[in-house]
Design an enzyme around this catalytic site. Structure first.
Site, PDB file in Angstrom:
ATOM      1  N   ILE A 154       0.838  -1.203   0.000  1.00  0.00           N
ATOM      2  CA  ILE A 154       0.000   0.000   0.000  1.00  0.00           C
ATOM      3  C   ILE A 154       0.875   1.257   0.000  1.00  0.00           C
ATOM      4  CG2 ILE A 154      -1.757   1.291   1.283  1.00  0.00           C
ATOM      5  CD1 ILE A 154      -2.786  -1.490   2.285  1.00  0.00           C
ATOM      6  N   ASP A 173      11.139   2.356   6.442  1.00  0.00           N
ATOM      7  CA  ASP A 173      10.753   0.938   6.559  1.00  0.00           C
ATOM      8  C   ASP A 173      11.986   0.201   7.062  1.00  0.00           C
ATOM      9  OD1 ASP A 173       8.406  -0.935   4.783  1.00  0.00           O
ATOM     10  OD2 ASP A 173      10.092  -1.882   5.824  1.00  0.00           O
ATOM     11  N   ASP A 259      -9.054   5.772   9.495  1.00  0.00           N
ATOM     12  CA  ASP A 259     -10.002   4.790   8.944  1.00  0.00           C
ATOM     13  C   ASP A 259     -10.104   3.586   9.881  1.00  0.00           C
ATOM     14  OD1 ASP A 259     -11.684   3.669   6.860  1.00  0.00           O
ATOM     15  OD2 ASP A 259     -10.030   2.306   6.378  1.00  0.00           O
ATOM     16  N   GLU A 264     -13.121  -1.007  17.439  1.00  0.00           N
ATOM     17  CA  GLU A 264     -14.042  -0.734  16.319  1.00  0.00           C
ATOM     18  C   GLU A 264     -15.393  -1.374  16.574  1.00  0.00           C
ATOM     19  OE1 GLU A 264     -12.129  -1.730  12.607  1.00  0.00           O
ATOM     20  OE2 GLU A 264     -10.528  -0.286  12.957  1.00  0.00           O
ATOM     21  N   HIS A 282     -13.487   2.134   8.702  1.00  0.00           N
ATOM     22  CA  HIS A 282     -12.684   1.014   8.183  1.00  0.00           C
ATOM     23  C   HIS A 282     -13.133   0.614   6.760  1.00  0.00           C
ATOM     24  CE1 HIS A 282      -9.972  -2.480   9.660  1.00  0.00           C
ATOM     25  NE2 HIS A 282      -9.832  -2.302   8.358  1.00  0.00           N
ATOM     26  N   ILE A 283     -13.110   1.616   5.872  1.00  0.00           N
ATOM     27  CA  ILE A 283     -13.588   1.381   4.494  1.00  0.00           C
ATOM     28  C   ILE A 283     -12.450   1.264   3.487  1.00  0.00           C
ATOM     29  CG2 ILE A 283     -15.879   2.420   4.783  1.00  0.00           C
ATOM     30  CD1 ILE A 283     -14.686   4.993   3.446  1.00  0.00           C
ATOM     31  N   GLY A 284     -11.225   1.110   3.997  1.00  0.00           N
ATOM     32  CA  GLY A 284     -10.070   1.059   3.095  1.00  0.00           C
ATOM     33  C   GLY A 284     -10.258   0.107   1.923  1.00  0.00           C
ATOM     34  N   ALA A 285     -10.749  -1.107   2.208  1.00  0.00           N
ATOM     35  CA  ALA A 285     -10.864  -2.127   1.156  1.00  0.00           C
ATOM     36  C   ALA A 285     -12.281  -2.203   0.575  1.00  0.00           C
ATOM     37  CB  ALA A 285     -10.467  -3.491   1.726  1.00  0.00           C
TER      38      ALA A 285
HETATM   39  N1  LIG Z   1      -8.046   0.152   6.071  1.00  0.00           N
HETATM   40  C1  LIG Z   1      -8.227  -1.031   5.512  1.00  0.00           C
HETATM   41  O1  LIG Z   1      -9.349  -1.440   5.233  1.00  0.00           O
HETATM   42  C2  LIG Z   1      -7.042  -1.865   5.177  1.00  0.00           C
HETATM   43  C3  LIG Z   1      -7.089  -2.693   4.041  1.00  0.00           C
HETATM   44  C4  LIG Z   1      -5.946  -3.407   3.693  1.00  0.00           C
HETATM   45  C5  LIG Z   1      -4.806  -3.353   4.511  1.00  0.00           C
HETATM   46  N2  LIG Z   1      -4.813  -2.600   5.643  1.00  0.00           N
HETATM   47  C6  LIG Z   1      -3.633  -2.529   6.511  1.00  0.00           C
HETATM   48  O2  LIG Z   1      -2.627  -1.756   5.866  1.00  0.00           O
HETATM   49  C7  LIG Z   1      -1.346  -2.115   6.398  1.00  0.00           C
HETATM   50  C8  LIG Z   1      -0.328  -2.254   5.282  1.00  0.00           C
HETATM   51  O3  LIG Z   1      -0.734  -3.281   4.382  1.00  0.00           O
HETATM   52  P1  LIG Z   1       0.229  -3.727   3.172  1.00  0.00           P
HETATM   53  O4  LIG Z   1      -0.575  -4.629   2.303  1.00  0.00           O
HETATM   54  O5  LIG Z   1       0.913  -2.549   2.571  1.00  0.00           O
HETATM   55  O6  LIG Z   1       1.300  -4.588   3.978  1.00  0.00           O
HETATM   56  P2  LIG Z   1       2.784  -4.962   3.515  1.00  0.00           P
HETATM   57  O7  LIG Z   1       3.169  -6.145   4.331  1.00  0.00           O
HETATM   58  O8  LIG Z   1       2.883  -5.044   2.032  1.00  0.00           O
HETATM   59  O9  LIG Z   1       3.635  -3.683   3.989  1.00  0.00           O
HETATM   60  C9  LIG Z   1       3.866  -3.363   5.335  1.00  0.00           C
HETATM   61  C10 LIG Z   1       5.229  -2.703   5.421  1.00  0.00           C
HETATM   62  O10 LIG Z   1       5.419  -2.227   6.754  1.00  0.00           O
HETATM   63  C11 LIG Z   1       6.785  -2.433   7.076  1.00  0.00           C
HETATM   64  N3  LIG Z   1       6.968  -2.404   8.524  1.00  0.00           N
HETATM   65  C12 LIG Z   1       6.852  -3.408   9.426  1.00  0.00           C
HETATM   66  N4  LIG Z   1       7.142  -2.945  10.657  1.00  0.00           N
HETATM   67  C13 LIG Z   1       7.440  -1.619  10.528  1.00  0.00           C
HETATM   68  C14 LIG Z   1       7.828  -0.604  11.431  1.00  0.00           C
HETATM   69  N5  LIG Z   1       7.973  -0.857  12.735  1.00  0.00           N
HETATM   70  N6  LIG Z   1       8.051   0.633  10.946  1.00  0.00           N
HETATM   71  C15 LIG Z   1       7.921   0.895   9.619  1.00  0.00           C
HETATM   72  N7  LIG Z   1       7.567  -0.031   8.707  1.00  0.00           N
HETATM   73  C16 LIG Z   1       7.335  -1.270   9.159  1.00  0.00           C
HETATM   74  C17 LIG Z   1       7.093  -3.792   6.458  1.00  0.00           C
HETATM   75  O11 LIG Z   1       8.492  -3.984   6.335  1.00  0.00           O
HETATM   76  C18 LIG Z   1       6.384  -3.677   5.113  1.00  0.00           C
HETATM   77  O12 LIG Z   1       7.227  -3.132   4.114  1.00  0.00           O
HETATM   78  C19 LIG Z   1      -1.589  -3.384   7.233  1.00  0.00           C
HETATM   79  O13 LIG Z   1      -1.695  -3.031   8.594  1.00  0.00           O
HETATM   80  C20 LIG Z   1      -2.951  -3.864   6.763  1.00  0.00           C
HETATM   81  O14 LIG Z   1      -3.607  -4.604   7.760  1.00  0.00           O
HETATM   82  C21 LIG Z   1      -5.901  -1.842   5.980  1.00  0.00           C
END
Ligand SMILES: NC(=O)c1ccc[n+]([C@@H]2O[C@H](COP(=O)([O-])OP(=O)(O)OC[C@H]3O[C@@H](n4cnc5c(N)ncnc54)[C@H](O)[C@@H]3O)[C@@H](O)[C@H]2O)c1
Length: 310
Positions: A154, A173, A259, A264, A282-285
Site C-alpha cells: 500500500i 521501513d 479509517d 471498532e 474502516h472502508i479502506g478495502a
Molecule cells: N483500512 C483497511 O481497510 C485496510 C485494508 C488493507 C490493509 N490494511 C492494513 O494496511 C497495512 C499495510 O498493508 P500492506 O498490504 O501494505 O502490507 P505490507 O506487508 O505489504 O507492507 C507493510 C510494510 O510495513 C513495514 N513495517 C513493518 N514494521 C514496521 C515498522 N515498525 N516501521 C515501519 N515499517 C514497518 C514492512 O516492512 C512492510 O514493508 C496493514 O496493517 C494492513 O492490515 C488496511
C-alpha cells in the site's frame, strides 16, 4: 484440469470468485447468512471454508470441520480465524492481502485532501445553509512532503499516486526499499524521527505487531510539525488515541484522519468530537473492485492448492 471438492462460503463474496470455483469443478454452497450453530453442524462435509469479516472461525468450528483442507479469508487480515487451531490440524489458512492495495492508497489520498481542504466541514456547513468560505483557507498537496511509514504494497501504491500529485516522498521501513522504486519516485529514505519532523503529511502503512503497537505515542507525535497531518489507514492499535487527542486538542498537530481505531466501532467520544479529526468506518478495502479482486485471488489460490500446485 478439473478439481473436486466441496466449498462452503459463509459470508457474502463477489460472484466472480464463486463462478471461478464452479468452473474448475468445485461444488460451492453459498450461505452468506449462516449462523454458528448451523455452521458447526454442517461444516464436517466441506473441504474448503471461505469467510470475509462476519463469520468467526473459532476453535470449536475448526474441531467440527473434519474434512477441511483450507480456510480462506476474502480480505487482508486473519483476525476472525483461529489460525493456531487450524494449523495444529494441518489446515491451510489463506487470505488476499494484495487485493486491497489500490483501494486503500486511494482512500489515503482522499483523506489527505479532506484534511487539507476541510471537506467534511465544508460539506456540512454548506448543507446547513452557512456560507463559510472565508474560514476555509486550505493548503495544496502539490510540493508538500509526504512521509510514508511502511513502504510495502500500500505504501508503494500511495507513493506513486502522490508523485502524480507532485508531492515529495520521504519513506521509512526497517526492510530495505527497492532501488527501482526509489529511482522511480525520488523517495528520500530516512529514519522514523527524521521523517516525522520533515513531513507535511504522514501516512501509516505498517502491520499490527508488538513492535508497532502505539508506535505513534506522545513522544513521536511531538516530533511532527504543528502544521502537519497524520493519516492512518493501517491498524488502529499503532496510534495511542489518548496521545493523539492531546496533540490535536492542544494544536501540536494540525489534524488527523483515521479509517481504523483501537476499538471498532470507536468508543473514544472525546477524540471523535474534535473538529480537526476526519473519520471513516474502516472502508479502506470497501470498493467493488477490491472485493472482486479478493474473491478472484482466493478462488484461484483454492483451486491451485487443491490441484497440489502451491
Ligand atoms: N483500512 C483497511 O481497510 C485496510 C485494508 C488493507 C490493509 N490494511 C492494513 O494496511 C497495512 C499495510 O498493508 P500492506 O498490504 O501494505 O502490507 P505490507 O506487508 O505489504 O507492507 C507493510 C510494510 O510495513 C513495514 N513495517 C513493518 N514494521 C514496521 C515498522 N515498525 N516501521 C515501519 N515499517 C514497518 C514492512 O516492512 C512492510 O514493508 C496493514 O496493517 C494492513 O492490515 C488496511
Amino acid at each position: 484440469m478439473q478439481v473436486s471438492g466441496k466449498v462452503l462460503v459463509c459470508d457474502s463474496i463477489d460472484q466472480a470468485g464463486i463462478d471461478s470455483m464452479k468452473r474448475s469443478g468445485l461444488t460451492v454452497d453459498y450461505r452468506p447468512e449462516i449462523k454458528p450453530p448451523e455452521l458447526i453442524s454442517s461444516v464436517k462435509d466441506y473441504d474448503v471454508i471461505i469467510v470475509r469479516s462476519r463469520t468467526k472461525i473459532t476453535k470449536e468450528i475448526i474441531e467440527a470441520a473434519a474434512s477441511a483442507k483450507i480456510i480462506a479469508r476474502v480480505g487482508v487480515g486473519l483476525d476472525n480465524v483461529d489460525v493456531q487451531a487450524a494449523e495444529s490440524r494441518k489446515i491451510r489458512v489463506i487470505n488476499a492481502p494484495e487485493a486491497a492495495s489500490i483501494a486503500v492508497a486511494e482512500l489515503a489520498i482522499g483523506l489527505m485532501i479532506s484534511l487539507a481542504r476541510s471537506l467534511p466541514r465544508a460539506d456540512s456547513e454548506t448543507k446547513k445553509g452557512n456560507w463559510v468560505k472565508k474560514d476555509l483557507m486550505g493548503s495544496q498537496l502539490s510540493g508538500k512532503y509526504l512521509g510514508i511509514v511502511g513502504v510495502g504494497n500500500i505504501g508503494r501504491h500511495l507513493g506513486r499516486l502522490a508523485r502524480s500529485l507532485r508531492m515529495n516522498l520521504i519513506g521509512y521501513d526497517p526492510i530495505p526499499i527497492s532501488r527501482e522504486f526509489i529511482s522511480e519516485t525520488g523517495m528520500i529514505v530516512t529514519d522514523l524521527n527524521t521523517l516525522l519532523s520533515s513531513s507535511d503529511f504522514v501516512s501509516c502503512h505498517v502491520p499490527a505487531t508488538q513492535e508497532t503497537k502505539h508506535m505513534f505515542n506522545s513522544d513521536r507525535l511531538a516530533r511532527m510539525k504543528p502544521t502537519a497531518y497524520l493519516i492512518n489507514t493501517s491498524r488502529g492499535e499503532i496510534i495511542d488515541e489518548n496521545a493523539l487527542y492531546e496533540a490535536l486538542k492542544s494544536g501540536k498537530l494540525a489534524g488527523a484522519a483515521l479509517d481504523v481505531f483501537e476499538v471498532e466501532p470507536p468508543t473514544n467520544k472525546e477524540l471523535l468530537g474534535l473538529p480537526n479529526l476526519v473519520c471513516t468506518p474502516h472502508i479502506g478495502a470497501q470498493t467493488k473492485e477490491a472485493q472482486q479482486l479478493a474473491a478472484i485471488v482466493i478462488a484461484e489460490k483454492v483451486i491451485q492448492i487443491l490441484r497440489g500446485v502451491i
